[in-house]
Scaffold this motif. Structure first.
Motif, PDB file in Angstrom:
ATOM      1  N   ASP A   1      38.842 -35.349   7.751  1.00 52.18           N
ATOM      2  CA  ASP A   1      39.882 -34.583   8.439  1.00 52.18           C
ATOM      3  C   ASP A   1      40.833 -33.851   7.501  1.00 52.18           C
ATOM      4  O   ASP A   1      41.631 -33.035   7.955  1.00 52.18           O
ATOM      5  N   THR A   2      40.756 -34.145   6.199  1.00 54.82           N
ATOM      6  CA  THR A   2      41.656 -33.459   5.271  1.00 54.82           C
ATOM      7  C   THR A   2      41.063 -32.133   4.806  1.00 54.82           C
ATOM      8  O   THR A   2      41.706 -31.392   4.075  1.00 54.82           O
ATOM      9  N   GLU A   3      39.816 -31.843   5.213  1.00 55.95           N
ATOM     10  CA  GLU A   3      39.159 -30.641   4.696  1.00 55.95           C
ATOM     11  C   GLU A   3      39.772 -29.348   5.228  1.00 55.95           C
ATOM     12  O   GLU A   3      39.743 -28.334   4.549  1.00 55.95           O
ATOM     13  N   SER A   4      40.274 -29.365   6.443  1.00 59.87           N
ATOM     14  CA  SER A   4      40.841 -28.115   6.966  1.00 59.87           C
ATOM     15  C   SER A   4      42.341 -28.048   6.675  1.00 59.87           C
ATOM     16  O   SER A   4      43.059 -29.048   6.730  1.00 59.87           O
ATOM     17  N   GLU A   5      42.777 -26.832   6.363  1.00 56.92           N
ATOM     18  CA  GLU A   5      44.174 -26.633   6.005  1.00 56.92           C
ATOM     19  C   GLU A   5      45.086 -26.936   7.191  1.00 56.92           C
ATOM     20  O   GLU A   5      46.166 -27.513   7.037  1.00 56.92           O
ATOM     21  N   GLU A   6      44.603 -26.553   8.357  1.00 60.76           N
ATOM     22  CA  GLU A   6      45.348 -26.799   9.597  1.00 60.76           C
ATOM     23  C   GLU A   6      45.601 -28.313   9.768  1.00 60.76           C
ATOM     24  O   GLU A   6      46.726 -28.736  10.017  1.00 60.76           O
ATOM     25  N   ASN A   7      44.552 -29.113   9.581  1.00 63.39           N
ATOM     26  CA  ASN A   7      44.715 -30.571   9.689  1.00 63.39           C
ATOM     27  C   ASN A   7      45.693 -31.109   8.652  1.00 63.39           C
ATOM     28  O   ASN A   7      46.511 -31.975   8.947  1.00 63.39           O
ATOM     29  N   ARG A   8      45.580 -30.592   7.423  1.00 63.66           N
ATOM     30  CA  ARG A   8      46.445 -31.099   6.339  1.00 63.66           C
ATOM     31  C   ARG A   8      47.925 -30.879   6.653  1.00 63.66           C
ATOM     32  O   ARG A   8      48.768 -31.703   6.327  1.00 63.66           O
ATOM     33  N   ARG A   9      48.210 -29.759   7.320  1.00 67.65           N
ATOM     34  CA  ARG A   9      49.581 -29.449   7.711  1.00 67.65           C
ATOM     35  C   ARG A   9      50.150 -30.580   8.588  1.00 67.65           C
ATOM     36  O   ARG A   9      51.305 -30.972   8.456  1.00 67.65           O
ATOM     37  N   PHE A  10      49.316 -31.098   9.487  1.00 71.53           N
ATOM     38  CA  PHE A  10      49.776 -32.160  10.385  1.00 71.53           C
ATOM     39  C   PHE A  10      49.742 -33.533   9.725  1.00 71.53           C
ATOM     40  O   PHE A  10      50.622 -34.368   9.972  1.00 71.53           O
ATOM     41  N   LEU A  11      48.736 -33.758   8.861  1.00 79.63           N
ATOM     42  CA  LEU A  11      48.648 -35.062   8.176  1.00 79.63           C
ATOM     43  C   LEU A  11      49.875 -35.303   7.292  1.00 79.63           C
ATOM     44  O   LEU A  11      50.360 -36.426   7.172  1.00 79.63           O
ATOM     45  N   LYS A  12      50.362 -34.211   6.705  1.00 82.05           N
ATOM     46  CA  LYS A  12      51.520 -34.312   5.817  1.00 82.05           C
ATOM     47  C   LYS A  12      52.753 -34.831   6.554  1.00 82.05           C
ATOM     48  O   LYS A  12      53.575 -35.557   5.998  1.00 82.05           O
ATOM     49  N   MET A  13      52.846 -34.460   7.843  1.00 82.94           N
ATOM     50  CA  MET A  13      54.002 -34.887   8.651  1.00 82.94           C
ATOM     51  C   MET A  13      54.093 -36.407   8.751  1.00 82.94           C
ATOM     52  O   MET A  13      55.175 -36.959   8.932  1.00 82.94           O
ATOM     53  N   ILE A  14      52.937 -37.068   8.676  1.00 83.90           N
ATOM     54  CA  ILE A  14      52.906 -38.526   8.841  1.00 83.90           C
ATOM     55  C   ILE A  14      53.763 -39.211   7.776  1.00 83.90           C
ATOM     56  O   ILE A  14      54.619 -40.040   8.091  1.00 83.90           O
ATOM     57  N   THR A  15      53.542 -38.837   6.509  1.00 84.84           N
ATOM     58  CA  THR A  15      54.331 -39.471   5.445  1.00 84.84           C
ATOM     59  C   THR A  15      55.744 -38.882   5.380  1.00 84.84           C
ATOM     60  O   THR A  15      56.689 -39.592   5.062  1.00 84.84           O
ATOM     61  N   GLU A  16      55.874 -37.601   5.726  1.00 87.46           N
ATOM     62  CA  GLU A  16      57.215 -36.997   5.730  1.00 87.46           C
ATOM     63  C   GLU A  16      58.140 -37.701   6.720  1.00 87.46           C
ATOM     64  O   GLU A  16      59.346 -37.760   6.514  1.00 87.46           O
ATOM     65  N   ARG A  17      57.523 -38.228   7.784  1.00 89.87           N
ATOM     66  CA  ARG A  17      58.347 -38.919   8.788  1.00 89.87           C
ATOM     67  C   ARG A  17      58.442 -40.418   8.504  1.00 89.87           C
ATOM     68  O   ARG A  17      58.852 -41.199   9.362  1.00 89.87           O
ATOM     69  N   GLY A  18      58.014 -40.832   7.308  1.00 84.96           N
ATOM     70  CA  GLY A  18      58.264 -42.217   6.871  1.00 84.96           C
ATOM     71  C   GLY A  18      57.182 -43.238   7.196  1.00 84.96           C
ATOM     72  O   GLY A  18      57.414 -44.442   7.079  1.00 84.96           O
ATOM     73  N   HIS A  19      55.991 -42.770   7.590  1.00 81.94           N
ATOM     74  CA  HIS A  19      54.935 -43.728   7.920  1.00 81.94           C
ATOM     75  C   HIS A  19      54.048 -44.026   6.709  1.00 81.94           C
ATOM     76  O   HIS A  19      54.036 -43.285   5.732  1.00 81.94           O
ATOM     77  N   ASP A  20      53.296 -45.092   6.840  1.00 83.78           N
ATOM     78  CA  ASP A  20      52.407 -45.582   5.794  1.00 83.78           C
ATOM     79  C   ASP A  20      50.985 -45.084   6.118  1.00 83.78           C
ATOM     80  O   ASP A  20      50.668 -44.825   7.278  1.00 83.78           O
ATOM     81  N   VAL A  21      50.157 -44.908   5.071  1.00 81.16           N
ATOM     82  CA  VAL A  21      48.785 -44.471   5.327  1.00 81.16           C
ATOM     83  C   VAL A  21      47.765 -45.485   4.815  1.00 81.16           C
ATOM     84  O   VAL A  21      48.009 -46.187   3.831  1.00 81.16           O
ATOM     85  N   GLY A  22      46.623 -45.552   5.501  1.00 81.90           N
ATOM     86  CA  GLY A  22      45.509 -46.395   5.091  1.00 81.90           C
ATOM     87  C   GLY A  22      44.241 -45.560   5.103  1.00 81.90           C
ATOM     88  O   GLY A  22      44.217 -44.445   5.644  1.00 81.90           O
ATOM     89  N   ASN A  23      43.200 -46.108   4.495  1.00 77.92           N
ATOM     90  CA  ASN A  23      41.909 -45.428   4.376  1.00 77.92           C
ATOM     91  C   ASN A  23      41.001 -45.866   5.540  1.00 77.92           C
ATOM     92  O   ASN A  23      40.808 -47.051   5.772  1.00 77.92           O
ATOM     93  N   HIS A  24      40.467 -44.884   6.270  1.00 79.64           N
ATOM     94  CA  HIS A  24      39.592 -45.190   7.420  1.00 79.64           C
ATOM     95  C   HIS A  24      38.192 -44.600   7.172  1.00 79.64           C
ATOM     96  O   HIS A  24      37.537 -44.194   8.118  1.00 79.64           O
ATOM     97  N   SER A  25      37.794 -44.539   5.882  1.00 81.95           N
ATOM     98  CA  SER A  25      36.498 -44.013   5.414  1.00 81.95           C
ATOM     99  C   SER A  25      36.489 -42.484   5.381  1.00 81.95           C
ATOM    100  O   SER A  25      37.429 -41.858   5.887  1.00 81.95           O
ATOM    101  N   TYR A  26      35.444 -41.904   4.810  1.00 89.16           N
ATOM    102  CA  TYR A  26      35.378 -40.447   4.738  1.00 89.16           C
ATOM    103  C   TYR A  26      34.696 -39.838   5.957  1.00 89.16           C
ATOM    104  O   TYR A  26      35.171 -38.884   6.549  1.00 89.16           O
ATOM    105  N   HIS A  27      33.539 -40.419   6.342  1.00 87.35           N
ATOM    106  CA  HIS A  27      32.742 -39.800   7.415  1.00 87.35           C
ATOM    107  C   HIS A  27      32.840 -40.490   8.777  1.00 87.35           C
ATOM    108  O   HIS A  27      32.229 -40.043   9.739  1.00 87.35           O
ATOM    109  N   HIS A  28      33.589 -41.591   8.812  1.00 85.32           N
ATOM    110  CA  HIS A  28      33.737 -42.354  10.047  1.00 85.32           C
ATOM    111  C   HIS A  28      32.388 -42.736  10.653  1.00 85.32           C
ATOM    112  O   HIS A  28      32.100 -42.453  11.823  1.00 85.32           O
ATOM    113  N   GLU A  29      31.565 -43.383   9.854  1.00 83.49           N
ATOM    114  CA  GLU A  29      30.294 -43.901  10.373  1.00 83.49           C
ATOM    115  C   GLU A  29      30.431 -45.410  10.518  1.00 83.49           C
ATOM    116  O   GLU A  29      30.857 -46.098   9.599  1.00 83.49           O
ATOM    117  N   SER A  30      30.043 -45.904  11.705  1.00 82.45           N
ATOM    118  CA  SER A  30      30.339 -47.299  12.047  1.00 82.45           C
ATOM    119  C   SER A  30      29.284 -48.285  11.578  1.00 82.45           C
ATOM    120  O   SER A  30      29.115 -49.329  12.186  1.00 82.45           O
TER     121      SER A  30
END
Ligand SMILES: [Zn+2]
Length: 321
Positions: free
Chosen positions: A62-91
């Motif tokens: 999900d970080t590949e598109s610039e549009e997505n990155r714009r929103f992902l950045k808001m997560i840490t800007e608003r004080g939240h923590d991030v974790g790794n949920h894999s690259y391709h989301h294959e179960s």
């Protein structure tokens, strides 16, 4: 003097529109359609209203598109923590080789750090999939915890339900045969512990909390479902789950998914999904009720702070993976 509340954690697996389509077997998922422009501002506002800081488990792809990155950045800007949920989301990470797992973890970790400015220190496998190699890779990368286990006997039942609701081929079902885990997952411990990886190496495990003894899930998806039967029933069930957690001194790690908080009224493309006929407003109301109830017993925080707190206050058992 008021007694200080114990900490409990809240986390959200940030599955995007495409991963729901992919898991459901819908065409078009491979152009990676995204609802981050709607979902991320929505959830951040709800969390702000509740004054709640949580952990978002992010998928590298999900970080590949610039549009997505714009929103992902808001997560840490608003004080939240991030974790790794894999690259391709294959179960089906349990079928990956050591090298494949390594690629998956490192590529996601790098991408998440670049997009959010924060390096993940925790991991949750898609569909609760994990392996011993995965734990080893996480430890070697300096991760503090894995959060991929969901101790429940109901995994096979959830899988059956999901297969019936999906349009998957026989082949696709075969690769997903361990989705949501085996019956034996129910015997796993509910309290956090360390996986012993040999040679003095270890990594903490923070299981998704299920009802102690019974091992029934009570994460938000289940509570939303129950609230549609009866709000009263939902409250009783949650109260009962938390009562047993208190009685057995089981720490609480509470799990959210995007579709628990947003309805088909806002994400029309997924309106055919189970539970999506419930609108966003209603889902948010249920979520607020749940958070209020949790806050009566616990001080809610993200997973990293919760892990530090537990590790300081209790001696973790050491288990063999
Ligand atoms: Zn996921």
């Amino acid at each position: 003097m008021t007694k200080k509340k114990r900490l409990a954690s809240v986390s959200l697996d940030l599955d995007n529109q495409w991963s729901y389509m992919k898991i459901h077997g819908d065409k078009g998922w491979d152009s990676y359609p995204s609802y981050f422009d709607i979902f991320i501002p929505h959830i951040l506002n709800v969390l702000d209203e509740l004054n709640l800081k949580i952990t978002f488990f992010i998928v590298g792809k999900d970080t590949e598109s610039e549009e997505n990155r714009r929103f992902l950045k808001m997560i840490t800007e608003r004080g939240h923590d991030v974790g790794n949920h894999s690259y391709h989301h294959e179960s089906w990470l349990q079928s990956y080789s050591y090298e494949e797992i390594q690629n998956e973890i490192i590529s996601a970790e790098t991408a998440i750090e670049q997009a959010t400015g924060k390096k993940p220190v925790g991991f949750r496998g898609p569909g609760f999939s994990w392996s011993k190699d995965l734990l080893k890779v996480l430890e070697s990368r300096g991760y503090l915890y894995d959060a991929s286990t969901l101790p429940t006997y109901l995994g096979p039942l959830a899988r059956l339900y999901y297969f019936r609701k999906s349009d998957l081929s026989k082949e696709e079902k075969k690769t997903r045969k361990e989705l949501f885990g085996k019956f034996s997952e129910g015997f796993r411990k509910l309290k956090p512990y360390y996986w012993n990886l040999g040679a003095g190496r270890q990594i903490a495990e923070m299981p998704v909390t299920t009802v102690p003894v019974l091992k029934f899930p009570f994460h938000l998806s289940y509570l939303i479902y129950l609230s549609n039967v009866s709000m009263y029933l939902m409250r009783i069930y949650l109260g009962f789950a938390l009562f047993l957690c208190k009685l057995t001194r089981t720490p609480v790690s509470f799990l959210l998914h995007p579709l628990d908080l947003i309805g088909g009224d806002q994400i029309a493309e997924l309106s055919f999904f189970p539970g999506m006929q419930t609108n966003s407003h209603r889902k948010v109301e249920v979520f607020k009720t749940v958070i209020q109830r949790l806050s009566k017993s616990y001080q809610l925080t993200n997973m990293t702070d919760h892990l530090h707190y537990e590790a300081e206050n209790v001696v973790f058992k050491k288990l063999e993976p």
